[in-house]
Design a protein around this motif. Structure first.
Motif, PDB file in Angstrom:
ATOM      1  N   GLN A   1      61.547  32.786  68.289  1.00 15.52           N
ATOM      2  CA  GLN A   1      60.596  32.131  67.385  1.00 15.52           C
ATOM      3  C   GLN A   1      60.575  32.876  66.062  1.00 15.52           C
TER       4      GLN A   1
ATOM      5  N   GLU B   1      60.369  27.190  65.747  1.00 10.77           N
ATOM      6  CA  GLU B   1      59.048  27.169  66.332  1.00 10.77           C
ATOM      7  C   GLU B   1      59.183  26.868  67.819  1.00 10.77           C
TER       8      GLU B   1
ATOM      9  N   ASN C   1      48.181  21.993  57.688  1.00  6.02           N
ATOM     10  CA  ASN C   1      48.531  22.649  58.958  1.00  6.02           C
ATOM     11  C   ASN C   1      49.663  23.652  58.769  1.00  6.02           C
ATOM     12  N   GLU C   2      50.652  23.317  57.944  1.00  6.42           N
ATOM     13  CA  GLU C   2      51.743  24.254  57.674  1.00  6.42           C
ATOM     14  C   GLU C   2      51.220  25.495  56.948  1.00  6.42           C
TER      15      GLU C   2
ATOM     16  N   LYS D   1      49.495  27.783  59.410  1.00  4.27           N
ATOM     17  CA  LYS D   1      50.434  28.553  60.239  1.00  4.27           C
ATOM     18  C   LYS D   1      50.955  29.774  59.487  1.00  4.27           C
TER      19      LYS D   1
ATOM     20  N   ALA E   1      48.275  32.409  59.265  1.00  2.82           N
ATOM     21  CA  ALA E   1      48.093  33.055  60.569  1.00  2.82           C
ATOM     22  C   ALA E   1      49.191  34.079  60.836  1.00  2.82           C
ATOM     23  N   ILE E   2      50.419  33.729  60.468  1.00  2.15           N
ATOM     24  CA  ILE E   2      51.548  34.633  60.681  1.00  2.15           C
ATOM     25  C   ILE E   2      51.442  35.874  59.798  1.00  2.15           C
TER      26      ILE E   2
ATOM     27  N   LYS F   1      42.744  32.711  61.364  1.00  2.00           N
ATOM     28  CA  LYS F   1      42.829  31.272  61.571  1.00  2.00           C
ATOM     29  C   LYS F   1      42.143  30.531  60.428  1.00  2.00           C
TER      30      LYS F   1
ATOM     31  N   ARG G   1      40.890  26.719  59.098  1.00  4.07           N
ATOM     32  CA  ARG G   1      40.667  25.332  59.483  1.00  4.07           C
ATOM     33  C   ARG G   1      39.973  24.586  58.339  1.00  4.07           C
TER      34      ARG G   1
END
Length: 320
Positions: free
Chosen positions: A156, A192, A259-260, A263, A266-267, A272, A274
Motif C-alpha cells: 500500500q 490502495e 475524500n481524497e 486521505k 490522514a497519511i 481525521k 470530515r
C-alpha cells in the motif's frame, strides 16, 4: 563297558561316524531288546535303561531336527528404510522432517513501513533508490540480490522508484494485481488496499500487467490507472515535472475530491478530516501538501480555497 564310553559310541552311530565294530556293538544291543535278552555290555539294568532312553532321544533328534524358523529381511526392508531416514534426519538437522516454508511468508522479507507524516528513502543492494511517502509498506525479499528478477512487493501507499540499470536482471514491483516490469527507469507507483493502483513514468519504459494480460507499455509522460474491482484501466498523460515533488516531499492535488484530500491529510498528519455540511463534501481542491508545513498551516490553506473554517476535537477535524 563304561557308560560314558558307550554314550560316545551312540553319538557317533547317530551321526553316521561309527566304525564296523561299533556298529556291530549297537546292533547286538538292539537285538537284545528285540529278543528280550540282556546284553552283556552293562552290569546294571537301571544304568542300561537310562542309556537306552538317551540313545533313542538322540536318534529321534537327529532324524527329526526341530524346525528352525527362517528370518527374512525382505519384509523389513521398507521399515528399515523409514528408520534410516528418521535417523539421518536426527543427525543431519532433520531435513526430512521439517515443514516446508511458505515462499511468501513474512520471514522471507524485510518489511519497511512509513507512518503518518513519515518519509523514507531506501537504497537497495543494487543501488536502486525508493522514496516512500507516509503510509507506505514495502516488502523486500531477503535474497533480493540473488534473485534472477529483482523483485519488490508494495502492499500500500505511494512511492517513487529510481531503478538502477541492469539488463540481465529486470526489476519487478508487485502491487496487488498489478505487476510493473522495468529494466532501468524512473516511475511512481501508488496503490490502495481497496481497488486503485496508478503507475506513472518519467524516464525509460515500464510494462504493466495484471497477471493475465499486458495492460500497456508506458513511456515517459504516460500514466496508467487500474481498478481491480472491475479490472478496468485507463492510460493518460501527465506532466513529468510532477515527479520532482518526490525530492521536495510535496504532494500535488489536482481536482481532488474532499475524500481524497482527507486521505492525504490522514497519511501525512495522522488526523481525521470530515465534512461539517453537505456543501463541503462536494468541493474539489487544487493545492500542494508539503511535509515541511505544520498541520495548522496546511488547514489554513485548505480552508482558504473555499472560504471555510475548521474546528478540532482531539484527533478529528471538521471543516464547515
Amino acid at each position: 563297558m563304561e557308560p560314558d564310553q558307550f554314550k560316545k559310541i551312540l553319538t557317533r552311530y547317530a551321526d553316521g561316524l561309527a566304525n564296523e565294530e561299533e556298529k556291530q556293538l549297537i546292533a547286538a544291543w538292539y537285538d537284545s531288546y528285540d529278543q528280550e535278552n540282556e546284553a552283556a555290555v552293562f552290569s546294571d539294568s537301571l544304568e542300561e535303561e537310562l542309556i537306552r532312553k538317551e540313545m533313542q532321544q538322540a536318534i529321534l533328534n537327529h532324524r527329526n531336527p526341530p524346525e528352525i524358523r527362517k528370518f527374512s529381511f525382505r519384509q523389513y526392508y521398507k521399515y528399515a528404510a523409514v528408520l534410516a531416514i528418521a535417523i539421518a534426519a536426527v543427525f543431519l538437522g532433520k531435513p526430512f522432517l521439517k515443514k516446508p516454508v511458505k515462499p511468501n511468508s513474512e520471514q522471507d522479507f524485510r518489511v519497511i513501513e512509513t507512518y503518518a507524516g513519515e518519509y523514507k528513502k531506501v537504497t537497495l543492494e543494487d543501488l536502486t533508490v525508493i522514496q516512500m511517502n507516509p503510509g507506505t509498506r514495502l516488502r523486500i525479499p531477503l535474497q533480493f540480490a540473488k534473485l534472477k528478477d529483482r523483485t519488490v512487493y508494495m502492499d500500500q501507499g505511494l512511492a517513487f522508484f529510481e531503478v538502477a540499470k541492469d539488463p540481465h536482471h529486470p526489476f519487478v514491483v508487485h502491487s496487488g494485481q498489478i505487476k510493473t516490469l522495468v529494466l532501468g527507469t524512473k516511475f511512481a507507483l501508488s496503490t490502495e488496499k481497496a481497488t486503485l493502483t496508478e503507475v506513472s513514468v518519467s524516464e525509460g519504459k515500464v510494462r504493466v500487467s495484471n497477471g493475465t494480460q499486458v495492460l500497456d507499455d508506458l513511456i515517459p509522460g504516460k500514466k496508467l490507472r487500474y481498478n481491480s474491482k472491475n479490472e478496468q484501466w485507463k492510460v493518460s498523460n501527465f506532466a513529468i515535472r510532477e515527479h520532482n515533488v518526490w525530492f521536495q516531499k510535496v504532494i500535488n492535488l489536482n481536482h481532488a475530491s474532499f475524500n481524497e484530500l482527507a486521505k492525504i491529510i490522514a497519511i501525512n498528519y495522522g488526523v481525521k478530516i470530515r465534512s461539517g455540511n453537505k456543501h463541503t463534501a462536494t468541493y474539489v481542491y487544487n493545492l500542494q501538501i508539503r511535509s515541511t508545513r505544520s498541520l495548522t498551516e496546511t488547514l489554513k490553506i485548505i480552508c482558504s480555497v473555499h472560504q471555510n473554517k475548521y474546528r478540532r476535537t482531539g484527533n478529528e477535524i471538521v471543516i464547515y
